[in-house]
Design a protein around this motif. Structure first.
Motif, short mmCIF file in Angstrom:
data_model
loop_
_atom_site.label_atom_id
_atom_site.label_comp_id
_atom_site.label_asym_id
_atom_site.label_seq_id
_atom_site.Cartn_x
_atom_site.Cartn_y
_atom_site.Cartn_z
N LYS A 408 -1.14 -23.60 9.73
CA LYS A 408 -0.57 -24.39 8.74
C LYS A 408 -1.43 -25.25 7.80
O LYS A 408 -2.26 -25.90 8.36
CB LYS A 408 0.47 -25.30 9.44
N LYS A 409 -1.00 -25.33 6.65
CA LYS A 409 -2.07 -25.95 5.79
C LYS A 409 -1.61 -27.36 5.45
O LYS A 409 -0.42 -27.55 5.06
CB LYS A 409 -2.35 -25.14 4.39
N LEU A 410 -2.32 -28.67 5.89
CA LEU A 410 -1.89 -29.79 5.49
C LEU A 410 -2.19 -30.01 3.78
O LEU A 410 -1.31 -30.61 3.50
CB LEU A 410 -2.65 -30.67 6.36
N PHE A 411 -3.20 -29.58 3.47
CA PHE A 411 -3.51 -29.91 2.26
C PHE A 411 -4.76 -29.05 1.68
O PHE A 411 -5.58 -28.40 2.67
CB PHE A 411 -3.74 -31.31 1.88
N GLN A 412 -4.85 -28.81 0.66
CA GLN A 412 -6.00 -28.12 -0.13
C GLN A 412 -6.26 -28.76 -1.49
O GLN A 412 -5.54 -28.98 -2.12
CB GLN A 412 -5.67 -26.80 -0.38
N ILE A 413 -7.58 -28.88 -1.85
CA ILE A 413 -8.34 -29.58 -3.07
C ILE A 413 -9.21 -28.49 -3.60
O ILE A 413 -9.90 -28.24 -3.27
CB ILE A 413 -9.12 -30.84 -2.89
N GLY A 414 -8.81 -27.88 -4.70
CA GLY A 414 -9.31 -27.19 -5.42
C GLY A 414 -9.10 -25.56 -4.99
O GLY A 414 -8.84 -25.21 -3.66
N GLY A 447 -1.08 -35.16 -3.28
CA GLY A 447 0.45 -35.42 -3.87
C GLY A 447 0.46 -36.04 -5.24
O GLY A 447 1.46 -35.95 -6.04
N LEU A 448 -0.43 -36.72 -5.40
CA LEU A 448 -0.43 -37.67 -6.72
C LEU A 448 -1.77 -37.17 -7.26
O LEU A 448 -1.67 -37.03 -8.70
CB LEU A 448 -0.55 -39.08 -6.23
N SER A 449 -3.01 -36.75 -7.05
CA SER A 449 -4.00 -36.79 -7.78
C SER A 449 -4.12 -35.25 -8.09
O SER A 449 -3.47 -34.40 -7.65
CB SER A 449 -5.41 -36.97 -6.80
N VAL A 466 -10.14 -39.06 0.90
CA VAL A 466 -8.83 -38.13 0.60
C VAL A 466 -7.86 -39.00 1.41
O VAL A 466 -7.89 -38.87 2.69
CB VAL A 466 -9.03 -36.74 0.95
N LEU A 467 -6.63 -39.26 0.82
CA LEU A 467 -5.57 -40.06 1.41
C LEU A 467 -4.79 -38.75 1.56
O LEU A 467 -4.13 -38.30 0.54
CB LEU A 467 -4.93 -41.22 0.70
N PHE A 468 -3.92 -38.73 2.88
CA PHE A 468 -2.91 -37.70 2.69
C PHE A 468 -2.09 -38.15 4.06
O PHE A 468 -2.38 -38.85 4.99
CB PHE A 468 -3.76 -36.25 3.43
N ASN A 469 -0.82 -37.68 4.20
CA ASN A 469 0.21 -37.90 5.29
C ASN A 469 0.26 -36.67 5.92
O ASN A 469 0.24 -35.46 5.67
CB ASN A 469 1.47 -38.07 4.39
#
Length: 570
Positions: A408-414, A447-449, A466-469
């Motif tokens: 499961k992916k929490l986040f990805q940048i780029g 989610g914002l940037s 990096v700020l994440f929930n």
């Protein structure tokens, strides 16, 4: 001594010019003495000495002038090849045009000039016999700087900087100077371009142009990310340099290749004209259509076949627009570092279909990776070994399955594509010290940037946060941080922290993170790709807002980390 040779050669050329019907009708090779030859046709001729082609006569002008001329060398200028003999190895006629194949012999191998009647230039190729294990191998022209004043690649076309701006007191590093007015920098590396994307490149001026056209690039080392210096001004002499890096290392972490006897680089076309870029472009189109060259008498060169197939991801998606690379079988080095034999690059279509044509018959390893777009989330790569291409055969590999992560992916940048594209300044025109415009401290909120809020490189001491929930993970969940770097230049160190607790480090000297010169040599899109993973205790994450911090604790000017993608999964 050079003046004496030039005087003798000039007298002989005068005799040839005075009696073209008796001596120089069509392509020719004439020996002046044991270490001097003149070769060419009715349009141009080169006076070749033991190392340097010291004179290029074209349109009544010596286009070398006071420059060094033409030569072949490896490992920079440390080892220039010395020619012990020259001979015409073949005479022939192709499509009504007569030609000769002139071979210059050195201890390391043979440099060929294929000279056609009425061709403004010559085809060239090199056949290895005893080159040492090496990184850099090149052919080049160093030409008159009053005749050739501009440089052109497929992405840059402009005047070369004037020599009087190369002030010794303003030198800041390797071939890089602060401009006298302080407005920026002069560096030869601004004329870098992607090797396999070139149509034609060279130098030109008022009435004269000298171009390299390399339609077949299978003899190049490296993959799609291979980039090289193409043209520049030699800072110590002012010579204008047209650089044919047929085995280059300018932006790589390492390159150490052993070449089999008979490895051939080329043929490519060295082309002369009046500086007309439209004419050079037209000629390039013709050369690309004619490759592989049917006039070349070499059975291994013509032993080629076709390879095709389709790649689908294990989650059912097609590998849309994926990068596909045909390289070493059972590889022990990265695709960028490969260079002993022959290499092929393609892209899959939107359905994952790919096809390589005119592949030299051999056994290869087939690789694929994300090129962004609809599969930008794919962090794994594909490899299938023992892929055999046979002469005059069409090999269909059918449907191949590429395993992707099921976590499961929490986040990805780029995008995951081995480039810095999408980030601030990522893929900008080559420019020295561009990374210095990236901030020391940065906050990126998932989610914002936007990716453009993340800069392409990190070079200053400071924190990129990096700020994440995150929801409370299950008992079996194990967080995994994936850091994909488009490049890394030494002298910098980053501690990686989750909610203030260090989980890893990226630093110079690590076997996992060899250094390449990307950031301090004007690269903005990529250097050598690195994939790093850091697993950590799930208890470091908490329900609600979390922080991932890249804390640079050591830095070197213009060095650091070029980003591709950051992914957190469990």
């Amino acid at each position: 001594m050079k003046q004496l040779f030039l005087a003798v050669a000039s007298l002989l050329f005068s005799a040839i010019s005075a009696h073209p019907s008796k001596v120089a009708t069509g392509p020719f090779l004439t020996q002046v003495d044991n270490t001097t030859w003149i070769l060419g046709n009715d349009i141009w001729n080169v006076t070749q000495q033991q190392t340097y082609g010291v004179e290029l006569m074209y349109k009544g002008k010596n286009c070398v002038g006071e420059a060094a001329g033409h030569y072949v060398s490896y490992n920079g200028a440390a080892s220039n090849l010395e020619w012990t003999s020259a001979s015409i190895t073949k005479r022939g006629t192709y499509k009504g045009k007569s030609y000769i194949d002139v071979s210059f012999t050195a201890a390391e191998g043979d440099m060929h000039w294929v000279i056609f009647s009425s061709l403004s230039g010559a085809y060239q190729y090199f056949v290895n016999h005893a080159l040492p294990t090496l990184g850099e191998f090149r052919t080049l022209w160093r030409l008159d700087n009053t005749t050739f004043t501009k440089g052109r690649t497929n992405i840059k076309d402009e005047e070369l900087p004037p020599l009087d701006e190369y002030l010794s007191q303003n030198k800041v590093q390797d071939e890089t100077w602060l401009k006298p007015d302080g407005s920026g920098y002069i560096t030869k590396y601004d004329f870098t371009a992607w090797s396999r994307n070139q149509d034609y490149f060279g130098v030109y001026g008022d009435g004269f142009g000298s171009w390299y056209i390399n339609p077949g690039k299978d003899y190049y080392n490296g993959d799609h990310l291979k980039q090289e210096l193409m043209v520049h001004r030699e800072s110590s002499t002012g010579d204008v340099v047209q650089l044919n890096m047929i085995h280059g290392t300018h932006f790589m972490a390492s390159s150490s290749d052993v070449f089999p006897d008979g490895k051939m680089w080329g043929p490519w076309l060295w082309y002369l004209n009046d500086g007309d870029k439209q004419d050079a472009a037209k000629r390039a189109t013709e050369e690309f259509s004619a490759w592989p060259y049917t006039w070349l008498d070499d059975k291994d060169y013509h032993s080629r076949g076709v390879l095709k197939g389709k790649i689908v991801l294990s989650d059912g998606r097609p590998a849309s627009n994926a990068v596909v690379f045909l390289g070493d079988n059972k590889p022990n080095k990265t695709s960028l570092d490969m260079g002993s034999t022959y290499y092929y690059t393609e892209y899959a279509d939107k359905n994952g279909n790919f096809e390589f044509s005119d592949v030299r018959s051999a056994t290869y390893g087939l690789q694929a990776w994300s090129n962004g777009s609809s599969i930008a989330d794919v962090t794994t790569s594909f490899l299938q070994n023992d892929v055999t291409v046979k002469k005059s055969a069409k090999t269909n590999l059918g449907t191949l399955t590429w395993e992707v992560s099921s976590k499961k992916k929490l986040f990805q940048i780029g995008d995951f594509d081995r480039y810095s594209y999408g980030f601030l300044h990522g893929g900008a025109p080559h420019q020295h010290a561009l990374v210095a415009s990236c901030p020391a401290n940065l906050i990126y909120t998932i989610g914002l940037s936007e990716p453009s809020d993340w800069c392409f490189g990190q070079t200053y001491k400071g924190n990129w946060t990096v700020l994440f929930n995150a929801a409370t993970p299950s008992k079996s969940a194990a967080p995994n941080l994936i850091v994909s770097l488009a490049g890394y230049s030494s002298g910098s160190s980053i501690n990686i922290l989750v909610n203030g607790v260090q989980i890893g480090n990226m630093t110079s000297g690590s076997s996992l993170l060899p250094s390449d010169p990307c950031l301090y040599r004007s690269a903005t899109g990529a250097g050598e790709w690195h994939l790093l993973e850091y697993s950590f205790d799930k208890d470091l994450l908490k329900t609600g807002e979390n922080e991932l911090t890249f804390n640079m604790v050591r830095n070197t000017t213009w060095h650091g980390f070029m980003w591709d993608s950051v992914v957190l999964e469990w």
